[in-house]
Design an enzyme around this catalytic site. Structure first.
Site, PDB file in Angstrom:
ATOM      1  N   LYS A   1       0.848  -1.190   0.000  1.00 58.13           N
ATOM      2  CA  LYS A   1       0.000   0.000   0.000  1.00 58.13           C
ATOM      3  C   LYS A   1       0.888   1.246   0.000  1.00 58.13           C
ATOM      4  CE  LYS A   1      -4.254   1.521   2.277  1.00 58.13           C
ATOM      5  NZ  LYS A   1      -5.216   1.168   3.341  1.00 58.13           N
TER       6      LYS A   1
ATOM      7  N   ARG B   1     -25.334  -3.605   7.357  1.00 57.17           N
ATOM      8  CA  ARG B   1     -24.854  -4.940   7.015  1.00 57.17           C
ATOM      9  C   ARG B   1     -25.114  -5.943   8.134  1.00 57.17           C
ATOM     10  NH1 ARG B   1     -20.528  -4.576   3.057  1.00 57.17           N
ATOM     11  NH2 ARG B   1     -19.272  -6.097   4.189  1.00 57.17           N
TER      12      ARG B   1
ATOM     13  N   GLU C   1     -19.402  -7.056  10.010  1.00 59.15           N
ATOM     14  CA  GLU C   1     -20.372  -6.399  10.880  1.00 59.15           C
ATOM     15  C   GLU C   1     -21.394  -7.372  11.454  1.00 59.15           C
ATOM     16  OE1 GLU C   1     -18.572  -3.345   8.252  1.00 59.15           O
ATOM     17  OE2 GLU C   1     -19.490  -5.300   7.894  1.00 59.15           O
TER      18      GLU C   1
END
Length: 724
Positions: free
Chosen positions: A346, A467, A439
């Site tokens: 990243k 979610r 979640e």
């Protein structure tokens, strides 16, 4: 298989396998694991502070992906260099998701070089890493409008480009969507069927990814899943928690072991293993090579157990191998799903991002040379400090409570930085649980903790709470378990746009029994409501609060009349279900108006009340703060309804939220029967509000002070209303 396609497969296999027979006589030379290739181009940062190439001739020539068709591998590398710095420069002017986009530059170039988008479907999970994709697909000239009102979205968006085949913003959707597209192409009888889902090692921890992979093998659907493994599972990864500081979950540890246990695969080794995807007669020709290769290259992996053909790990920044591997996968006639495991970094290629703790994941505008972000000037000498973020105010209050109550537990679903759990985790690592992008699991995990007498604070963005809705109903509310839900980013969130607005939580929560719902209007009440949630130990509770900062002492006293000498050091539990009068209307007025606010629109209501009384001498305006949607302060509502000619409710939520809840009570209580009360709910409009600043979005939604003024003026008959 048709004869022409069979011949094509034979030629491909022969060229890739038999043509390299000499190279296959001995085991491949191992190279150091876990290390991605270093860039051949400058990365910026000190000592020279390189700021990118002066000219971008290759990128200038790419108006759409097919313009890359004739480029050689050295030219693709140069293109990737130009694309990386074009991305850096664009984001430096607008802010946005930088680190994730920089980590997939080579992959983006390779995908668009090899595949024929938009006919071939390329899906980016979450899609916050899609800026290089946008630049290569005809939107380079508009990158200056990124995440601005009327500009480009920060995510893939179908309405924006034919190259954005599936919109995103939430995670773990790409494999399911790509599988559906692949099956759809087969149902339509389309000969060309390449569907590629790019998913990160964080997003793949979500259960929906495994549901899709399980189904892909069952359907024997032709699709490619690219696992972009950069070790950044949570935001930020490395937050102290009960699991340590490593990325959340066994899957992340598993993929790390895959990478560390074997050298990077190059395209020749991949080609050997791919022979099993070709027709039977070609497999027989190369059986000896294949028998050797599959033991060396792939081994047994979790993904193979799920029915995927596993390839990897592959250096995701190495175009020399990445392009031919993808070409191999494009040209195989097999319908077996494939997982290509890439190791990337990243922020790759930009030194300030690579050395930052968060890899410059989400940034404000910044200086390209140094990476220093422009986050506003510090306060002048002697001036009061700038107000803290509401997220940090919540986290610090929770830390204060946890100091004296060892039963307090903090839970986040891979968003410790966004929810304040990084602050809590540094103070109480053994009581902090990052469950990954999961979640549903977070909610039921919290329910299990509550069963054992602990006090879980489940901290999730309002938009992501959607979610875990079934778990909230079935596992928490029906069982009346005292889980405390802390919903950050409730309401409009600004530049992240409609996928991240917390527009619906009052609607989807308000319909449930056994649930306390609170919404602070300012930072002192946020502290109070966290203390209140802690005190509620016989039922579930919710605190929803917006993105942004507090008001600071001066505005708290000036806007809301709190009469504080200093900001309180701790919150105080509130009487449950009781609101407050913030501003009494002046005495002796002929017409009386009440504005009842829940949450963030209280300041706009107070500003509107002052303007209305200043402009209309015969009008008195009272402003009240409901504080609670459930239980509703019915005594306050009765008082406002009986003492005023006009009652306006205002909230930062969609239709069927707080205003409808109040209206329902007014109707059932007979407070509308005599026709003397005019009532209006002010809510978010029945549309998705696009990217802009928060103030611009409030303007578009009609929830700023001027809109309150206009609503009251119409109800009082002081302005003409156009005929419909």
């Amino acid at each position: 298989m048709g004869r022409g396609r069979r011949r094509m497969a034979t030629r491909v296999c022969a060229s890739l396998l038999l043509g390299h027979a000499a190279a296959l006589q001995a085991p491949a030379t191992s190279r150091a694991p876990m290390t991605v290739a270093r860039a051949e181009y400058p990365m910026g940062g000190p000592p020279g502070y390189y700021t990118g190439p002066e000219r971008t001739p290759l990128l200038d020539a790419v108006i759409e992906p097919r313009d890359m068709n004739g480029l050689s591998t050295p030219e693709l590398k140069q293109l990737a260099h130009e694309l990386r710095w074009d991305t850096i420069r664009a984001v430096s002017k607008t802010g946005g998701h930088l680190g994730s986009s920089l980590g997939v530059v080579e992959l983006t170039v390779a995908l668009h070089k090899v595949f024929d988008a938009p006919e071939d479907r390329i899906l980016w999970d979450v899609s916050h890493q899609c800026y290089p994709h946008k630049i290569l697909t005809g939107r380079r000239s508009r990158m200056g409008t990124l995440r601005q009102q009327g500009g480009l979205s920060g995510f893939q968006k179908r309405a924006e480009s034919e190259y954005d085949c599936f919109g995103a913003g939430h995670s773990t959707t790409s494999i399911s969507a790509a599988l559906g597209m692949s099956v759809g192409k087969s149902q339509k009888g389309r000969a060309q069927n390449n569907c590629i889902a790019v998913i990160g090692d964080g997003a793949i921890t979500g259960g929906m990814a495994f549901e899709a992979m399980n189904n892909a093998n069952y359907l024997q659907a032709r699709m490619i899943t690219v696992l972009n493994d950069n070790g950044q599972v949570s935001l930020p990864t490395g937050t102290p928690s009960a699991g340590g500081v490593v990325p959340s979950g066994a899957l992340s540890a598993y993929t790390s072991r895959l990478i560390s246990s074997k050298p990077f695969a190059d395209f020749r080794n991949v080609a050997k293993g791919l022979s099993s995807l070709f027709p039977e007669e070609i497999q027989q020709i190369n059986a000896k090579i294949d028998e050797y290769a599959r033991g060396i290259v792939t081994g047994g992996t979790l993904f193979e157990e799920l029915g995927f053909y596993y390839i990897g790990p592959v250096d995701g920044h190495d175009l020399d191998n990445l392009v031919p591997i993808l070409e191999n996968l494009r040209d195989t006639p097999s319908n077996k799903p494939v997982l290509l495991h890439l190791k990337t970094e990243k922020g790759y290629g930009y030194q300030p991002a690579m050395t930052a703790s968060d890899k410059m994941h989400g940034v404000a505008k910044f200086d390209v040379a140094t990476g220093k972000q422009f986050k506003g000037a510090p306060p002048a000498p002697g001036a009061p400090p700038k107000p803290s973020s509401l997220t940090s105010i919540f986290a610090n209050e929770l830390c204060r409570i946890a100091e004296t109550d060892r039963d307090v537990i903090g839970i986040t679903a891979a968003m410790p930085g966004g929810t304040g759990m990084d602050i809590f985790g540094r103070r109480f690592p053994k009581r902090t649980y990052d469950v990954g992008i999961a979640e549903q699991h977070a909610v039921t995990f919290a329910a299990g903790l509550a069963v054992e007498g602990l006090k879980p604070f489940c901290c999730i963005y309002s938009t992501f709470m959607q979610r875990g809705y079934d778990q909230l109903v079935h596992d928490v509310v029906i069982q009346n378990l005292p889980v405390r839900f802390i919903l950050d980013r409730a309401g409009l969130v600004g530049n992240d746009g409609p996928t991240h607005h917390g527009s619906f939580d009052l609607t989807y929560l308000g319909c449930m029994p056994n649930l306390v719902i609170m919404a602070p209007a300012e930072e002192v009440d946020l502290m109070n409501m966290i203390a209140t949630a802690h005190a509620i130990d016989d039922m579930p509770s919710v605190v929803r609060y917006p993105r942004g900062t507090g008001y600071g002492l001066e505005k708290l006293n000036g806007l809301f009349g709190l009469k504080l000498d200093a900001l309180p050091e701790k919150g105080e539990a509130l009487p449950v279900g009781k609101g407050r009068i913030i501003r009494e209307g002046r005495a002796g007025a002929d017409r009386k108006v009440a504005v009842l606010s829940l949450g963030t629109r209280l300041a706009a209501s107070c500003e509107a009340a002052e303007e209305l009384e200043n402009s209309m001498g015969d009008v008195a305006v009272t402003v009240a703060d409901a504080r609670f949607m459930k239980p509703l302060d019915i005594d306050l509502v009765r008082k406002l309804a009986s003492e005023n000619d006009v009652l306006v409710t205002i909230e930062e939520n969609s239709v069927l939220g707080f205003g409808d809840y109040v209206l329902h009570f007014l109707a059932l209580d007979g407070l509308l029967d005599d026709g003397n009360l005019k009532f209006r709910p002010m809510v978010l409009p029945d549309t998705f509000i696009e990217t802009a600043t928060q103030f611009q979005q409030y303007d578009q939604a009609g929830l700023n002070a001027k809109h309150v003024v206009g609503t009251v003026e119409k109800l009082l008959g002081r302005v003409g209303v156009p005929a419909l």
